[in-house]
Design a protein around this motif. Structure first.
Motif, mmCIF file in Angstrom:
data_model
loop_
_atom_site.group_PDB
_atom_site.id
_atom_site.type_symbol
_atom_site.label_atom_id
_atom_site.label_comp_id
_atom_site.label_asym_id
_atom_site.label_seq_id
_atom_site.Cartn_x
_atom_site.Cartn_y
_atom_site.Cartn_z
ATOM 1 N N ILE A 100 0.762 -1.358 -0.067
ATOM 2 C CA ILE A 100 -0.198 -0.111 0.325
ATOM 3 C C ILE A 100 1.140 1.418 0.277
ATOM 4 C CG2 ILE A 100 -1.758 1.448 0.826
ATOM 5 C CD1 ILE A 100 -2.810 -1.102 -0.202
ATOM 6 N N TYR A 101 2.048 1.290 0.982
ATOM 7 C CA TYR A 101 3.218 2.198 0.842
ATOM 8 C C TYR A 101 3.756 2.631 -0.457
ATOM 9 C CZ TYR A 101 2.716 3.400 6.276
ATOM 10 O OH TYR A 101 2.157 3.461 6.887
ATOM 11 N N VAL A 102 3.849 1.631 -1.337
ATOM 12 C CA VAL A 102 4.567 1.999 -2.549
ATOM 13 C C VAL A 102 3.727 2.785 -3.412
ATOM 14 C CG1 VAL A 102 5.502 0.524 -4.002
ATOM 15 C CG2 VAL A 102 6.142 0.066 -1.936
ATOM 16 N N ILE A 103 2.469 1.495 -3.463
ATOM 17 C CA ILE A 103 2.201 2.508 -4.699
ATOM 18 C C ILE A 103 0.822 3.642 -4.582
ATOM 19 C CG2 ILE A 103 -0.475 1.812 -5.375
ATOM 20 C CD1 ILE A 103 -0.257 -1.446 -4.731
ATOM 21 N N SER A 104 1.375 3.620 -3.488
ATOM 22 C CA SER A 104 0.809 5.669 -2.721
ATOM 23 C C SER A 104 1.712 6.175 -3.372
ATOM 24 C CB SER A 104 -0.067 5.095 -1.173
ATOM 25 O OG SER A 104 -1.074 4.815 -1.299
ATOM 26 N N TYR A 105 2.578 5.793 -2.519
ATOM 27 C CA TYR A 105 4.017 6.966 -2.982
ATOM 28 C C TYR A 105 4.780 6.996 -4.504
ATOM 29 C CZ TYR A 105 5.394 5.985 1.760
ATOM 30 O OH TYR A 105 5.618 6.029 3.487
ATOM 31 N N VAL A 116 -4.333 4.085 5.780
ATOM 32 C CA VAL A 116 -3.724 2.673 4.908
ATOM 33 C C VAL A 116 -5.543 1.707 4.212
ATOM 34 C CG1 VAL A 116 -2.494 0.774 4.915
ATOM 35 C CG2 VAL A 116 -1.602 2.918 6.078
ATOM 36 N N THR A 117 -5.494 2.020 6.094
ATOM 37 C CA THR A 117 -6.903 0.655 5.132
ATOM 38 C C THR A 117 -7.772 1.688 4.286
ATOM 39 O OG1 THR A 117 -7.014 0.268 7.562
ATOM 40 C CG2 THR A 117 -9.493 -0.061 6.562
#
Length: 77
Positions: free
Chosen positions: A17-22, A46-47
């Motif tokens: 989730i972090y990688v995609i969002s970044y 994040v959820t």
């Protein structure tokens, strides 16, 4: 290649989730806390990001299993 400091997730299973969002947010400008190029995310954020991505993928026109997913979602409501 550019090496930047990013906030780290607090649990081990949210890295996707972090990688995609970044990748979606990246603009190279240090506008967040502590001179970071990306914000810290709360657990609720994040959820919500996870749910949004799941909905986007499930409803994508090229998803060949979209009707099955929708049927199961309605049935299990």
């Amino acid at each position: 290649m550019m090496l930047v400091e990013l906030p780290q997730q607090s649990i081990t299973f949210d890295c996707d989730i972090y990688v995609i969002s970044y990748m979606q947010m990246w603009d190279e400008v240090k506008t967040y806390e502590e001179g970071l190029t990306m914000p810290y995310f709360t657990k609720i954020q994040v959820t919500n990001m996870r749910c949004k991505l799941l909905c986007e993928w499930a409803m994508h026109p090229k998803n060949g299993h979209k009707s099955v997913i929708l049927h199961k979602a309605i049935r299990n409501r």
